[in-house]
Design a protein around this motif. Structure first.
Motif, short mmCIF file in Angstrom:
data_model
loop_
_atom_site.label_atom_id
_atom_site.label_comp_id
_atom_site.label_asym_id
_atom_site.label_seq_id
_atom_site.Cartn_x
_atom_site.Cartn_y
_atom_site.Cartn_z
N LYS A 15 0.83 -1.20 0.00
CA LYS A 15 0.00 0.00 0.00
C LYS A 15 0.87 1.26 0.00
O LYS A 15 0.63 2.20 -0.75
N GLU A 18 2.28 2.38 -3.28
CA GLU A 18 1.37 2.84 -4.33
C GLU A 18 1.74 4.22 -4.86
O GLU A 18 1.69 4.47 -6.06
N SER A 19 2.14 5.09 -3.95
CA SER A 19 2.42 6.47 -4.36
C SER A 19 3.62 6.53 -5.32
O SER A 19 3.73 7.46 -6.11
N LEU A 21 4.04 4.67 -7.79
CA LEU A 21 3.52 4.48 -9.15
C LEU A 21 3.29 5.80 -9.87
O LEU A 21 3.51 5.92 -11.07
N LYS A 22 2.83 6.79 -9.12
CA LYS A 22 2.51 8.08 -9.74
C LYS A 22 3.77 8.76 -10.29
O LYS A 22 3.77 9.30 -11.39
N THR A 23 4.84 8.73 -9.49
CA THR A 23 6.06 9.39 -9.96
C THR A 23 6.70 8.56 -11.08
O THR A 23 7.25 9.11 -12.04
N HIS A 25 5.08 6.75 -13.25
CA HIS A 25 4.27 6.98 -14.44
C HIS A 25 4.55 8.37 -15.04
O HIS A 25 4.71 8.52 -16.25
N VAL A 64 -1.68 1.95 -16.28
CA VAL A 64 -1.32 2.52 -14.97
C VAL A 64 -1.81 3.97 -14.90
O VAL A 64 -2.38 4.41 -13.91
N GLY A 65 -1.61 4.70 -16.00
CA GLY A 65 -2.03 6.11 -16.06
C GLY A 65 -3.52 6.27 -15.79
O GLY A 65 -3.94 7.24 -15.14
N SER A 67 -5.30 4.23 -14.01
CA SER A 67 -5.63 3.92 -12.60
C SER A 67 -5.08 4.96 -11.62
O SER A 67 -5.65 5.15 -10.55
N VAL A 68 -3.99 5.65 -11.98
CA VAL A 68 -3.50 6.68 -11.03
C VAL A 68 -4.10 8.05 -11.35
O VAL A 68 -3.81 9.04 -10.67
N HIS A 70 -3.77 9.92 -14.22
CA HIS A 70 -3.02 10.84 -15.10
C HIS A 70 -3.62 10.90 -16.50
O HIS A 70 -3.34 11.80 -17.27
#
Ligand SMILES: C[S@@+](CC[C@H](N)C(=O)[O-])C[C@H]1O[C@@H](n2cnc3c(N)ncnc32)[C@H](O)[C@@H]1O
Length: 328
Positions: A15, A18-19, A21-23, A25, A64-65, A67-68, A70
């Motif tokens: 968990k 998870e954050s 993933l954003k960077t 992506h 991924v984009g 789901s996050v 973006h």
């Protein structure tokens, strides 16, 4: 019971990752200009075909984009980048902050991942200034926004007739001072050639810029200066060389003149997580050095004939401070 706890711990780690993933992506998108390519809505297949890229991987990145948050998919199945990603994570955007993604993902994270190896081999990485000098200078320029009010306040209050920026990078502080305070003698010293060239191109001609190592510059400089800026620079100098550096700077400074140091402070009351990670990055390199503590700076001031006037946080969560000294 033990099994449940193991599972819960594993879930917690998953968990908390998870954050990341954003960077990740955003970084891939920034590097390949993908947010621009998907700005108006496009099919993955079309982009992959146009650039001869791996469609399956691009599809996964898009996945991924979505789901996050973006990217979004419109009813025709086209993929569209969210506006804020085009604004902030596109190279040619005026508001781009993507350079920070490059510094984190290409410099910091790879270094931290190498830690087990480095610890076991008792080895250090070498920071490649040629490859990353411009990335680092540009990231530092992003931080200017937070530091500028304090720097401008200092100039307004102390009214220096001259200012020297050591390791000036792209010279943003000099440019702002030049714009607001006419008639000051301004000098910047920058040793990285590409960074220097870019600074020279963008700064007004009456700001003197020297493409030189600042230690050599300080040793040959006779004219005194009213304000010396040492911004995001100390970690290029080993702890045992910082005394000599500060003494040289002090000798050059007019009595009553000011010195501003900007740096993350290790073990301050702010930004513990950030500064410890930044420090871990620095210490993993043979040619970068640990962050200073406030006690170290006080000691440096004492031996260099300086008095510390203030130490104000400029980015609290990063433990980033501006420390002002005056020459006794
Ligand atoms: C992290 S950047 C900071 C740039 C700028 N001072 C700022 O805060 O935005 C540090 C800069 O200092 C330069 N630098 C490092 N060691 C130097 C040295 N010994 N002489 C001159 N420049 C140096 C680097 O090339 C780099 O551009």
């Amino acid at each position: 019971m033990l099994e449940v706890r193991r599972f819960l711990q594993a879930r917690k780690w998953m968990k908390s990752n998870e954050s990341f993933l954003k960077t990740w992506h955003a970084h891939v998108g920034y590097k390949l200009n993908l947010f621009r390519l998907f700005e108006s809505g496009e099919k993955v297949h079309t982009i992959a075909k146009t650039y001869d890229w791996d469609e399956e991987l691009l599809e996964s990145w898009v996945d991924v984009g979505l789901s996050v948050g973006h990217l979004k998919k419109n009813i025709t199945g086209r993929i569209k980048a969210k506006k804020k990603m085009v604004r902030f994570a596109t190279v040619d955007s005026d508001e781009s902050a993507g350079i920070l993604l490059r510094e984190m993902m290409e410099l910091h994270i790879p270094t931290l991942l190498e830690y087990p190896d480095l610890i076991q081999r008792k080895d250090k990485r070498v920071y490649q200034d040629q490859a990353f000098g411009e990335v680092v200078a540009e990231t530092s320029a992003l931080l200017e926004k937070a530091a500028l009010p304090a720097v401008m306040k200092l100039v307004t209050k102390s009214k220096p007739g001259s200012a020297l920026d050591l390791g000036c990078g792209y010279g943003g502080y000099l440019a702002k001072i030049h714009h607001q305070f006419k008639g000051m003698k301004l000098t910047g010293v920058e040793k990285n050639r590409d960074v220097f060239n870019y600074a020279r191109q963008r700064l007004p001609d009456d700001i003197q810029l020297l493409n030189q190592d600042l230690t050599a510059f300080l040793n040959n400089q006779n004219d005194s200066v009213d304000l010396v800026m040492v911004h995001n620079l100390l970690y290029y100098f080993p702890k045992d060389k910082r005394g000599a550096l500060l003494k040289n700077i002090s000798e050059l400074t007019t009595p009553g003149g000011k010195i501003s140091i900007i740096t993350p402070i290790h073990h301050s009351q702010y930004g513990g997580m950030f500064t410890s990670a930044f420090n871990a990055f620095m210490t993993a390199h043979a040619n970068l050095y640990p962050l200073p503590t406030i006690d170290e700076l006080k000691e440096l001031a004492t031996i260099s004939g300086l008095t510390m006037l203030s130490a104000e946080p400029i980015i609290k969560e990063g433990g980033w401070f501006i420390i002002i000294f005056t020459k006794n």
